[in-house]
Scaffold this active site. Structure first.
Site, PDB file in Angstrom:
ATOM      1  N   CYS A 111      58.386 -13.257 -17.816  1.00 48.23           N
ATOM      2  CA  CYS A 111      59.198 -12.836 -18.877  1.00 48.23           C
ATOM      3  C   CYS A 111      60.185 -11.686 -19.458  1.00 48.23           C
ATOM      4  O   CYS A 111      61.005 -11.097 -18.929  1.00 48.23           O
ATOM      5  CB  CYS A 111      59.600 -14.092 -20.224  1.00 48.23           C
ATOM      6  SG  CYS A 111      58.811 -15.660 -19.187  1.00 48.23           S
TER       7      CYS A 111
HETATM    8  N1  LIG Z   1      55.526 -18.840 -16.990  1.00 53.66           N
HETATM    9  C1  LIG Z   1      56.404 -18.404 -18.084  1.00 53.66           C
HETATM   10  O1  LIG Z   1      56.074 -18.270 -19.322  1.00 53.66           O
HETATM   11  C2  LIG Z   1      58.325 -18.706 -18.126  1.00 53.66           C
HETATM   12  C3  LIG Z   1      59.251 -19.098 -19.585  1.00 53.66           C
HETATM   13  C4  LIG Z   1      60.170 -19.427 -19.313  1.00 53.66           C
HETATM   14  C5  LIG Z   1      60.870 -19.009 -18.246  1.00 53.66           C
HETATM   15  N2  LIG Z   1      60.118 -18.857 -16.942  1.00 53.66           N
HETATM   16  C6  LIG Z   1      60.880 -18.891 -15.689  1.00 53.66           C
HETATM   17  O2  LIG Z   1      60.547 -19.850 -14.656  1.00 53.66           O
HETATM   18  C7  LIG Z   1      60.468 -19.589 -12.830  1.00 53.66           C
HETATM   19  C8  LIG Z   1      58.921 -19.420 -12.552  1.00 53.66           C
HETATM   20  O3  LIG Z   1      59.100 -19.030 -13.691  1.00 53.66           O
HETATM   21  P1  LIG Z   1      56.916 -19.400 -13.137  1.00 53.66           P
HETATM   22  O4  LIG Z   1      56.019 -18.814 -14.837  1.00 53.66           O
HETATM   23  O5  LIG Z   1      56.297 -20.724 -13.961  1.00 53.66           O
HETATM   24  O6  LIG Z   1      56.571 -18.849 -11.562  1.00 53.66           O
HETATM   25  P2  LIG Z   1      55.282 -19.142 -11.061  1.00 53.66           P
HETATM   26  O7  LIG Z   1      54.442 -18.090 -10.082  1.00 53.66           O
HETATM   27  O8  LIG Z   1      53.766 -19.694 -12.182  1.00 53.66           O
HETATM   28  O9  LIG Z   1      55.094 -20.554 -10.430  1.00 53.66           O
HETATM   29  C9  LIG Z   1      55.928 -20.405  -9.359  1.00 53.66           C
HETATM   30  C10 LIG Z   1      55.402 -21.614  -8.085  1.00 53.66           C
HETATM   31  O10 LIG Z   1      57.031 -21.413  -7.182  1.00 53.66           O
HETATM   32  C11 LIG Z   1      56.321 -21.539  -5.589  1.00 53.66           C
HETATM   33  N3  LIG Z   1      57.245 -21.365  -4.623  1.00 53.66           N
HETATM   34  C12 LIG Z   1      57.994 -19.804  -4.857  1.00 53.66           C
HETATM   35  N4  LIG Z   1      58.876 -19.996  -3.508  1.00 53.66           N
HETATM   36  C13 LIG Z   1      58.754 -21.550  -3.360  1.00 53.66           C
HETATM   37  C14 LIG Z   1      60.054 -21.809  -2.536  1.00 53.66           C
HETATM   38  N5  LIG Z   1      60.404 -21.361  -1.872  1.00 53.66           N
HETATM   39  N6  LIG Z   1      59.797 -23.501  -2.388  1.00 53.66           N
HETATM   40  C15 LIG Z   1      58.819 -24.241  -3.698  1.00 53.66           C
HETATM   41  N7  LIG Z   1      57.772 -23.039  -4.539  1.00 53.66           N
HETATM   42  C16 LIG Z   1      57.781 -22.202  -4.240  1.00 53.66           C
HETATM   43  C17 LIG Z   1      55.024 -20.428  -5.853  1.00 53.66           C
HETATM   44  O11 LIG Z   1      54.254 -21.153  -5.051  1.00 53.66           O
HETATM   45  C18 LIG Z   1      54.390 -21.163  -6.956  1.00 53.66           C
HETATM   46  O12 LIG Z   1      53.968 -21.948  -6.799  1.00 53.66           O
HETATM   47  C19 LIG Z   1      60.768 -17.848 -13.121  1.00 53.66           C
HETATM   48  O13 LIG Z   1      62.159 -17.104 -13.522  1.00 53.66           O
HETATM   49  C20 LIG Z   1      60.729 -17.819 -14.668  1.00 53.66           C
HETATM   50  O14 LIG Z   1      60.950 -16.312 -15.675  1.00 53.66           O
HETATM   51  C21 LIG Z   1      59.121 -18.590 -16.735  1.00 53.66           C
END
Ligand SMILES: NC(=O)c1ccc[n+]([C@@H]2O[C@H](COP(=O)([O-])OP(=O)(O)OC[C@H]3O[C@@H](n4cnc5c(N)ncnc54)[C@H](O)[C@@H]3O)[C@@H](O)[C@H]2O)c1
Length: 456
Positions: free
Chosen positions: A290
């Site tokens: 983030c």
């Molecule tokens: N990790 C955090 O602490 C956090 C906190 C707040 C916001 N976010 C935001 O949330 C979003 C997700 O982050 P995350 O940390 O969960 O990412 P992550 O990489 O842990 O998880 C994302 C998942 O999406 C899957 N994916 C990719 N393309 C896909 C598709 N077309 N269809 C279905 N699944 C698909 C991936 O395989 C993966 O499992 C990002 O925008 C991030 O900035 C993350």
């Protein structure tokens, strides 16, 4: 998924929650089916929250190993125990799939896919775009689509809506569309997905109303805002705020170090003011998915409006220079022992970007290891949560966590504390190490051997 007797359904396969009234009823009765797309650090806790609130949930991910793991009741995220996944599977309310045809079974589709930066530090919208096309391929009337991925203001309206409407269906009339940013802070003990207030903004009044109702069913406090753009901008503001304030403290640390003043003590002292000051803490550099990334989504968007986001750029510059500062401090500390970095043995403690998580995305530890290796140091690491370094897009360290023992600690010229995991016994580490460079003030409470500690 076992179909419940549902309102507004024409048959098991097609559901038509076409009006807000039907939607509210289906939410109340828990007959609305919730699909989460992207089962990572955000999607998995979210689906757990909906499952706990009594909804039938379908998890969807393009990573088949995650689907296999979840369906077998196994977690791949350290702070989400497998027992919990097993429990969710046992309720019969949680299934995972990689089959996009099953998206039609869901009434709500919540998108939690990555939003990284490209090599040129521009928004990489490829995951959001490909997910939007996937949803469009299977979109049906009555569905609510919400985006949770962090992104620039305008994404839902300008990017998602046209892709979904290319199907011939229209938002607000045939389907509903909203944005609700995820504010998850992995590893936090005092909050969970259900207790973190949720901002929700729709592309129109019906979408807002429906999305708010769905989130209210699972999350304690929902804060409706007037549009998707406001919700998107609020999330970016939160992350810019952190990035800028951390940069300010990082800069002050470098100044106070020169002045012989301990920045940690200064921040703690300032934080006793009961108003007008919020403490931020310095570290070896920003990490995670983030704070190092999201502000640059706004920088990119600002160019369309002929604006330069100077605070964001400056904060980015200072924060990304922190690993270099740590290396400089470490070189000075070794120099005090008449040793160069070249040929020295350095043990890096903590690979994760922050304490008590197993996430190494953007972790400064990776950069520190690479910088030390480049300068000729022999580097090992220990991280109780990361047994071996995974292959990443831009890094492949190929390392395995070394077991900590008193003898091995003694064998290193320097122990570099990069992540302040709670599991570490810092007094024991300092007792057995020759030299400790501490980037997190983790050794604050250590009384014996303070002359071996250098803060960085
Ligand atoms: N990790 C955090 O602490 C956090 C906190 C707040 C916001 N976010 C935001 O949330 C979003 C997700 O982050 P995350 O940390 O969960 O990412 P992550 O990489 O842990 O998880 C994302 C998942 O999406 C899957 N994916 C990719 N393309 C896909 C598709 N077309 N269809 C279905 N699944 C698909 C991936 O395989 C993966 O499992 C990002 O925008 C991030 O900035 C993350």
């Amino acid at each position: 998924m076992k179909p419940k007797k549902a309102v507004g359904r024409t048959n098991g396969a097609s559901t038509f929650l076409l009006s807000d009234k039907l939607w509210l009823k289906a939410v109340k009765n828990r007959t609305a089916r919730v699909g989460i797309m992207g089962l990572g650090y955000v999607g998995l806790p979210l689906i757990r929250t909906y499952c706990a609130a009594g909804f039938d949930c379908l998890g969807f991910d393009v990573d088949s190993s995650k689907i296999r793991s979840l369906n077998a009741g196994k977690s791949y995220i350290k702070h989400i125990p497998s027992a919990l996944i097993k429990q969710m599977v046992a309720t019969g309310r949680f299934k995972s799939t990689g089959d996009p045809k099953r998206l039609r079974e869901c009434d709500a589709l919540i998108i939690c896919v990555p939003t990284p930066l490209t090599k040129n530090r521009e928004p990489d919208m490829s995951y959001v775009e490909s997910t939007a096309h996937l949803v469009a391929d299977h979109l049906r009337r009555g569905q609510l689509v919400t985006l949770e991925s962090t992104t620039y203001p305008g994404t839902t309206r300008e990017l998602l809506q046209p892709i979904l409407e290319s199907t011939g269906l229209t938002a607000e009339r045939d389907f509903f569309l909203a944005y609700s940013p995820e504010r998850e802070d992995p590893g936090r003990k005092d909050h969970s997905t259900a207790t973190i207030p949720k901002l929700v903004g729709g592309v129109g009044p019906k979408s807002s109303k429906i999305a708010v109702a769905l989130y209210r069913a699972a999350i304690e406090q929902v804060v409706p805002v007037s549009s998707c753009d406001v919700a998107e901008a609020a999330k970016i503001l939160e992350n810019v705020y952190r990035s800028v304030n951390i940069a300010m403290i990082n800069e002050l640390k470098m100044l106070f170090d020169r002045m012989g003043v301990d920045v940690w003590e200064v921040v703690r002292a300032a934080a006793t003011k009961p108003f007008g000051f919020q403490p931020f803490y310095t570290g070896p550099g920003l990490g995670g998915h983030c704070i190092p990334i999201d502000p640059f989504y706004l920088t990119w968007k600002a160019r369309q409006y002929d604006m330069t986001t100077r605070f964001i750029e400056l904060a980015g510059e200072i924060n990304t220079s922190m690993p270099q500062y740590v290396i400089y401090r470490l070189a000075e500390a070794l120099n005090g022992k008449k040793k160069p970095i070249n040929g020295s043995k350095v043990l890096v403690l903590g690979l994760a970007y922050k304490k008590d998580v197993d996430d190494i995305r953007e972790s400064p530890s990776i950069e520190l290891i690479e910088m030390l290796r480049k300068r000729g140091a022999k580097v090992d690491y220990n991280d109780p949560l990361i047994i071996r370094t995974p292959k990443q897009r831009e890094h492949n360290l190929g390392m395995t966590s070394k077991k900590l023992t008193a003898t091995m600690l003694k064998s290193y010229d320097c122990v570099l504390i990069a992540t302040d995991h709670t599991a570490y016994d810092y007094a024991w580490i300092v007792r057995h190490a020759k030299l400790v460079v501490d980037t997190r003030n983790a050794t604050e409470g250590v009384a014996v051997g303070r002359n071996k500690i250098v803060k960085a």
